[in-house]
Design a protein around this motif. Structure first.
Motif, short mmCIF file in Angstrom:
data_model
loop_
_atom_site.label_atom_id
_atom_site.label_comp_id
_atom_site.label_asym_id
_atom_site.label_seq_id
_atom_site.Cartn_x
_atom_site.Cartn_y
_atom_site.Cartn_z
N LEU A 223 0.93 -1.38 -0.03
CA LEU A 223 0.13 -0.17 0.12
C LEU A 223 0.87 1.34 -0.20
O LEU A 223 1.70 1.61 0.96
CB LEU A 223 -0.96 -0.25 1.19
N TYR A 224 0.66 2.07 -1.06
CA TYR A 224 1.49 3.10 -1.22
C TYR A 224 0.80 4.57 -0.94
O TYR A 224 -0.30 4.57 -1.32
CB TYR A 224 2.06 3.25 -2.61
N TRP A 225 1.77 5.57 -0.54
CA TRP A 225 0.99 6.88 -0.31
C TRP A 225 2.34 7.88 -0.71
O TRP A 225 3.49 7.49 -0.67
CB TRP A 225 0.76 7.29 1.01
N MET A 226 2.02 8.83 -1.56
CA MET A 226 2.77 9.93 -1.96
C MET A 226 3.06 11.11 -0.95
O MET A 226 2.13 11.40 -0.30
CB MET A 226 2.45 10.45 -3.27
N THR A 227 4.46 11.25 -0.69
CA THR A 227 4.55 12.37 0.48
C THR A 227 5.46 13.46 -0.54
O THR A 227 6.13 13.22 -1.37
CB THR A 227 5.57 11.88 1.54
N SER A 228 5.15 14.71 0.17
CA SER A 228 5.63 15.84 -0.36
C SER A 228 6.71 16.63 0.29
O SER A 228 7.06 17.80 0.43
CB SER A 228 4.58 16.94 -1.17
N ALA A 229 7.37 16.15 1.23
CA ALA A 229 8.38 16.86 2.13
C ALA A 229 9.58 17.12 1.45
O ALA A 229 10.33 16.21 0.98
CB ALA A 229 8.63 15.92 3.49
N ARG A 230 9.90 18.27 1.22
CA ARG A 230 10.97 18.91 0.44
C ARG A 230 11.06 18.46 -1.07
O ARG A 230 10.93 19.04 -2.09
CB ARG A 230 12.28 18.37 0.97
N ARG A 245 8.83 0.93 3.89
CA ARG A 245 10.00 1.36 3.02
C ARG A 245 9.60 2.55 2.10
O ARG A 245 8.33 3.02 2.42
CB ARG A 245 10.25 0.12 2.11
N GLU A 246 10.56 3.29 1.93
CA GLU A 246 10.63 4.29 1.03
C GLU A 246 11.14 4.19 -0.05
O GLU A 246 12.14 3.69 -0.49
CB GLU A 246 11.31 5.79 1.91
N LEU A 247 10.50 4.73 -1.47
CA LEU A 247 10.97 4.81 -2.65
C LEU A 247 11.07 6.09 -3.36
O LEU A 247 10.34 7.02 -2.80
CB LEU A 247 10.01 4.07 -3.41
N SER A 248 12.19 6.28 -4.08
CA SER A 248 12.33 7.57 -4.89
C SER A 248 11.46 7.69 -6.03
O SER A 248 11.09 6.54 -6.52
CB SER A 248 13.88 7.81 -5.17
N VAL A 249 11.03 8.68 -6.51
CA VAL A 249 10.57 8.94 -7.77
C VAL A 249 11.14 9.93 -8.64
O VAL A 249 12.34 10.64 -8.24
CB VAL A 249 9.05 9.93 -7.43
N PRO A 250 11.17 9.80 -9.87
CA PRO A 250 11.81 10.53 -11.01
C PRO A 250 11.45 12.05 -10.84
O PRO A 250 10.48 12.46 -10.48
CB PRO A 250 11.23 9.90 -12.34
N MET A 251 12.53 12.72 -11.07
CA MET A 251 12.40 14.38 -10.98
C MET A 251 11.92 14.87 -9.51
O MET A 251 10.97 15.92 -9.82
CB MET A 251 11.72 14.73 -12.17
N ALA A 252 12.35 14.15 -8.59
CA ALA A 252 11.40 14.41 -7.33
C ALA A 252 11.35 15.60 -7.10
O ALA A 252 10.26 16.27 -6.44
CB ALA A 252 11.96 13.36 -6.30
N ASP A 253 12.61 16.42 -7.15
CA ASP A 253 12.50 17.94 -6.60
C ASP A 253 12.12 19.01 -7.72
O ASP A 253 12.08 20.17 -7.37
CB ASP A 253 14.06 18.34 -6.01
#
Length: 381
Positions: A223-230, A245-253
């Motif tokens: 079960l995944y949630w998106m977070t937007s901290a920084r 666990r935490e996963l990175s996303v492309p072009m995150a910043d």
């Protein structure tokens, strides 16, 4: 000719109708009403509609106490927007998630989370039991498991086998005040009860409470949630092992917006920047992202207009369709499956809801969901 058709043949024909046609047939005469009721008693037309017809877009106002929402029928080119009364609900609501033809909602008048389930089309509502731990602003996730439902128990409601998870949030501290709540609760529809099923690192509880827009996606047991901290990132909970666990996303910043959806059973990220427009990535093996599509430039320019920014863009997806939207009267960019076998997808433009049958509709901020209308009364209410 239609009046002379055998009753069972008429019921079988109605089984293949789209939701709006099914509703019209049901209201035509007493004989057809009984035939539609017979169709729903022995086999649920909702299940076939998911295979034959694209989902509807349902828009619920974010900050509006008037008891109405709006629905777009993608296969009806004329008068394809409808206003749906919510006067059967006990209080104003906010949309939380979609549950196989139902909506998971919460009262807009309460800060403490209290969930309910409703069917907009049969005008049914059920308030769920109170959580074991009173929480403010937690993340909510939904798991639909139609393949594992008990058909003897639910009959034609067999697709309503789901689990609802509540993670994080603020709760009352033992010595007064408030604290972050590092636990996970699950609602079991068969027991009609909540139970605490696990814990999480305190850092995750904080981020789920403060930096999560609350939409979730369930894929491959996680079960995944998106977070937007920084910068944007994903937080996932493996349901079977209760491991986080935490996963990175492309072009995150660099992304101006980022939303998770499920497309053809794959975890999919939709995000946009001024430079590249809107891109769509899918998560592959080794937790690597691959770009699979971009919004056509002409549709992108039409969507953002002179502002030139993807800020305030919302997105909602379901197997078979992805919608980009803003407010009620703004047009929507749609990527939708048009062929069998998930092989052919095309881009469309859908006009926003500015009027319904000649009556002007005022612009509203909305939260959208894609769903197949279910016109069959459910036994879970």
């Amino acid at each position: 000719m239609w009046s002379n058709l055998p009753f069972d043949l008429l019921s079988n024909i109605f089984f293949f109708l789209s939701p709006d046609s099914f509703a019209c047939a049901k209201a035509t005469c007493r004989n057809w009403h009984q035939a539609c009721a017979s169709t729903a008693s022995f086999k649920n037309p909702f299940l076939l509609q998911k295979q034959l017809h694209p989902p509807w877009f349902i828009a619920l106002p974010l900050r509006n106490n008037s008891l109405s929402c709006y629905a777009n029928n993608p296969i009806n080119t004329n008068n394809n927007w409808y206003e749906i009364s919510l006067d059967f609900l006990p209080h104003p609501i906010r949309l939380v998630a979609h549950l196989e033809g139902l909506l998971l909602v919460r009262p807009s008048i309460s800060t403490v989370l209290q969930l309910g389930v409703c069917n907009l089309f049969t005008r049914q509502y059920k308030q769920l039991p109170t959580l074991n731990i009173r929480r403010t602003n937690p993340a909510v996730g939904v798991i639909s498991l139609p393949a594992f439902s008990n058909t003897k128990m639910f009959g034609t409601d067999s697709f309503h086998c789901f689990g609802i998870y509540v993670a994080g949030g603020m709760s009352k501290a033992p010595r007064g005040g408030a604290t972050y709540e590092p636990t996970l609760e699950m609602y079991d529809p068969q027991l009609d009860a909540w139970r605490v099923v696990g814990s999480m690192p305190m850092e995750f509880a904080v981020r789920l409470t403060v930096w999560t827009p609350k939409e979730s996606v369930y894929c491959d047991g996680v079960l995944y949630w998106m977070t937007s901290a920084r910068a944007y990132s994903l937080m996932g909970c493996d349901i079977s092992s209760n491991s986080w666990r935490e996963l990175s996303v492309p072009m995150a910043d660099k992304l101006e917006f980022a939303v998770l959806v499920l497309r053809n059973g794959r975890l999919t990220l939709v995000g946009g920047t001024c430079a590249l427009g809107v891109c769509i990535w899918e998560l592959g093996e080794g937790e690597s992202w691959a770009m699979v599509e971009t919004v056509p430039s002409e549709l992108g320019m039409r969507f953002i207009g002179e502002k030139g920014s993807w800020d305030r863009t919302n997105c909602v997806g379901i197997d078979g369709a992805i919608y980009l939207y803003r407010d009620l009267r703004a047009g929507m960019v749609v990527w939708r499956e048009v062929g069998e076998g998930n092989s052919k997808w095309e881009w469309f433009w859908i006009e926003g809801c500015s009027s319904i049958r000649g009556k002007q509709v005022r612009n509203l901020q909305i939260k959208g969901v894609l769903m197949h209308p279910n016109l069959v009364p459910s036994s879970i209410f």
